[in-house]
Scaffold this active site. Structure first.
Site, PDB file in Angstrom:
ATOM      1  N   ALA A 124       0.875  -1.183   0.000  1.00 33.16           N
ATOM      2  CA  ALA A 124       0.000   0.000   0.000  1.00 33.16           C
ATOM      3  C   ALA A 124       0.904   1.222   0.000  1.00 33.16           C
ATOM      4  O   ALA A 124       1.184   1.802   1.037  1.00 33.16           O
ATOM      5  CB  ALA A 124      -0.930  -0.020   1.210  1.00 33.16           C
ATOM      6  N   ALA A 125       1.367   1.631  -1.185  1.00 33.29           N
ATOM      7  CA  ALA A 125       2.570   2.453  -1.294  1.00 33.29           C
ATOM      8  C   ALA A 125       2.359   3.968  -1.288  1.00 33.29           C
ATOM      9  O   ALA A 125       3.233   4.698  -0.834  1.00 33.29           O
ATOM     10  CB  ALA A 125       3.331   2.063  -2.563  1.00 33.29           C
ATOM     11  N   PRO A 127       1.520   7.823  -0.477  1.00 30.76           N
ATOM     12  CA  PRO A 127       2.096   8.666  -1.534  1.00 30.76           C
ATOM     13  C   PRO A 127       3.564   8.381  -1.841  1.00 30.76           C
ATOM     14  O   PRO A 127       4.117   8.973  -2.757  1.00 30.76           O
ATOM     15  CB  PRO A 127       1.939  10.078  -0.962  1.00 30.76           C
ATOM     16  CG  PRO A 127       2.044   9.883   0.523  1.00 30.76           C
ATOM     17  CD  PRO A 127       1.367   8.559   0.802  1.00 30.76           C
ATOM     18  N   ASP A 193       1.740  -1.479   5.058  1.00 33.18           N
ATOM     19  CA  ASP A 193       1.286  -0.377   5.905  1.00 33.18           C
ATOM     20  C   ASP A 193      -0.206  -0.248   5.627  1.00 33.18           C
ATOM     21  O   ASP A 193      -0.626   0.461   4.716  1.00 33.18           O
ATOM     22  CB  ASP A 193       2.047   0.906   5.571  1.00 33.18           C
ATOM     23  CG  ASP A 193       1.729   2.030   6.537  1.00 33.18           C
ATOM     24  OD1 ASP A 193       1.784   1.794   7.750  1.00 33.18           O
ATOM     25  OD2 ASP A 193       1.404   3.136   6.067  1.00 33.18           O
ATOM     26  N   CYS A 246      -1.314   3.220  11.252  1.00 33.52           N
ATOM     27  CA  CYS A 246      -1.265   4.475  12.013  1.00 33.52           C
ATOM     28  C   CYS A 246      -2.516   4.569  12.883  1.00 33.52           C
ATOM     29  O   CYS A 246      -3.127   5.628  12.996  1.00 33.52           O
ATOM     30  CB  CYS A 246      -1.128   5.679  11.088  1.00 33.52           C
ATOM     31  SG  CYS A 246      -2.383   5.790   9.807  1.00 33.52           S
TER      32      CYS A 246
END
EC number: 2.1.1.178
Length: 474
Positions: A124-125, A127, A193, A246
């Site tokens: 899940a790259a 930005p 992520d 996060c």
């Protein structure tokens, strides 16, 4: 700045249940209401940390090292006239503006020097903060597959990869759940992520909790379980998976990791992160994960787990319909001709462990480590475009300069500050008392900032549209 943020009572009650006994709710709420310290990460593909620190001192920037990232710093800088994002150093790709805690997952991925990663997946790259961090630690070697589910964010991801001088990336645009079936056991390392409820981002976004609900947390957790399974299936036996979010809820963090362990048993080994940095023990869980509340290190709330794959696991069967691959690998003769012409035109040598591929009149450079995957998954962009063929030879492209040039090549031109501003605004420049022919590497100070073409005494601008800026420049 965020003293009036609203934290839902149900959320606060949930935090009270999971808060370690060494922490208290008053400090948690106070931390959520404080604005984040700004932080950056030095891009070592472009500049060494020591050289960057010296530049920062000359510019009056105050730097404080981030303990879990050798290239990360909290920064204090006067942005009243020029924002950090519009400085020459940022536009040249020397640093990336990145929240300090988000540097931790990649540090955790590369914590064991004995691990050699030739193929890495960033699931899940966008930005691109972690993608560019991974590429720097790979030193542009091997292949880095950077996937982003949101099509609208792939453009931003590519712009950041381009700005930071990355040449070993292959971009894809899929739901991360496809990788386990489409590329089973292809990667030495995987970073996921994961998309999450964002409970840890309240210091950056006062509205982060606006639509929070326990039901949405539980729904997102189910997606995360699918994603971590896919990531684990795509990982080679012996490889390393880092799972991060996060957010703070145990449902999206510890429970997702335990779901993987319960699904694959002894093939899953949790690797402790106690020694990732000094005082990591303040956020360590019983399993060795890092569960970071915002008051502990004065950063965003975050979660990081490092997982080793000890044995092969079954991957889902899929039916592939990829269609005809539109690229053709260049012959040795064509590759030799391109190599010679590039050396003669710009003094640049093609890197080892890479190959020239052709598509119509376009010439591309792919990392060799990508080749086993070319017939297995459809990529939206691979490697770098180095040239366009035409009747009289090759028209070299922007990324040839920003990923392969050093700035010491003879076919280069130095711009003044005023000229560099014009360049970044997409305009042609006229360096005083200079003229030339053909393509030329464009430099500002010690930094390569692009590729232009001499037209008499004018350098025609070759900056890609997505990197053009229009105001508040350095």
């Amino acid at each position: 700045m965020h003293s009036n943020i609203a934290l839902p009572e149900e959320f606060l009650a949930t935090i009270a249940e999971i808060l370690p006994p060494t922490l208290n709710m008053e400090d948690f709420v106070a931390a959520c209401q404080r604005p984040l310290r700004k932080s950056i990460r030095v891009n070592t593909l472009k500049i060494s940390v020591d050289s960057f620190v010296q530049r920062a001192q000359e510019k009056g920037w105050s730097l404080e090292p981030v303990p879990w990232c050798d290239t990360g710093f909290w920064i204090e800088a006067d942005e009243s006239v020029v924002p950090l994002g519009n400085t020459a150093e940022h536009m040249a790709g020397l640093f990336y503006i990145q929240e300090a805690s988000s540097m931790m997952p990649v540090s955790a991925l590369f914590t064991d020097a004995q691990d050699e990663f030739n193929a890495v997946l960033d699931m899940a790259a966008a930005p691109g903060s972690k993608t560019t961090q991974i590429a720097a630690l790979m030193n542009n070697q091997g292949v880095l597959v950077a996937n982003e589910f949101s099509a609208s964010r792939v453009k931003v991801l590519h712009a950041n990869i381009e700005r930071c001088g990355i040449r070993n990336a292959a971009l894809s645009n899929f739901d991360g759940r496809v990788f386990g079936g489409w590329l089973p056991e292809q990667f030495d390392a995987v970073l996921i992520d994961a998309p999450c409820s964002g409970e840890g981002t309240i210091r950056k976004d006062a509205d982060a909790m606006k639509n929070w609900s326990k039901a949405s947390v539980l729904s997102i957790a189910e997606t995360q379980k699918d994603l971590i399974e896919s990531a684990f299936q795509a990982l080679k036996p012996g490889g390393v998976l880092v799972y991060s979010t996060c957010t703070l809820s145990t449902e999206e963090n510890q429970q997702v990791c335990w779901h993987l362990k319960n699904t694959y048993g002894d093939a899953v080994q949790f690797e402790r992160l106690d020694n990732l940095f000094s005082e990591a023990d303040k956020a360590i869980t019983a399993e060795g994960f890092l569960h970071i509340f915002p008051q502990v290190y004065d950063c965003e709330g975050f979660f990081v787990a490092r997982i080793r794959k000890l044995a092969a696991v079954e991957a889902p069967a899929v039916q592939k319909r990829l269609g005809k691959f539109p690229f053709e690998k260049a012959s040795h003769k064509v590759t030799a001709d391109i190599t010679r012409q590039l050396q003669e035109a710009l003094g640049i040598t093609l890197p080892v462990a890479s190959s020239v591929w052709l598509r119509d009149n376009d010439v591309w450079l792919f990392p060799d480590a990508l080749e086993p995957m070319l017939g297995e998954l459809r990529f939206s962009r691979m490697g770098i475009k180095i040239a366009e063929a035409h009747k009289k030879g090759y028209r070299w492209q922007h990324q040839v300069a920003t990923t392969l040039a050093t700035g010491n090549e003879t076919q280069s031109v130095q711009l003044t500050t005023a000229e560099a501003r014009e360049w970044y605004m997409g305009r042609d420049v006229r360096p005083e008392s200079q003229s030339g022919q053909g393509e030329v590497i464009v430099c500002y100070g010690n930094d390569v900032i692009g590729l232009g073409k001499w037209v008499g005494n004018r350098v025609k601008n070759g900056l890609p549209r997505e990197l053009v800026r229009d105001k508040n420049l350095f």
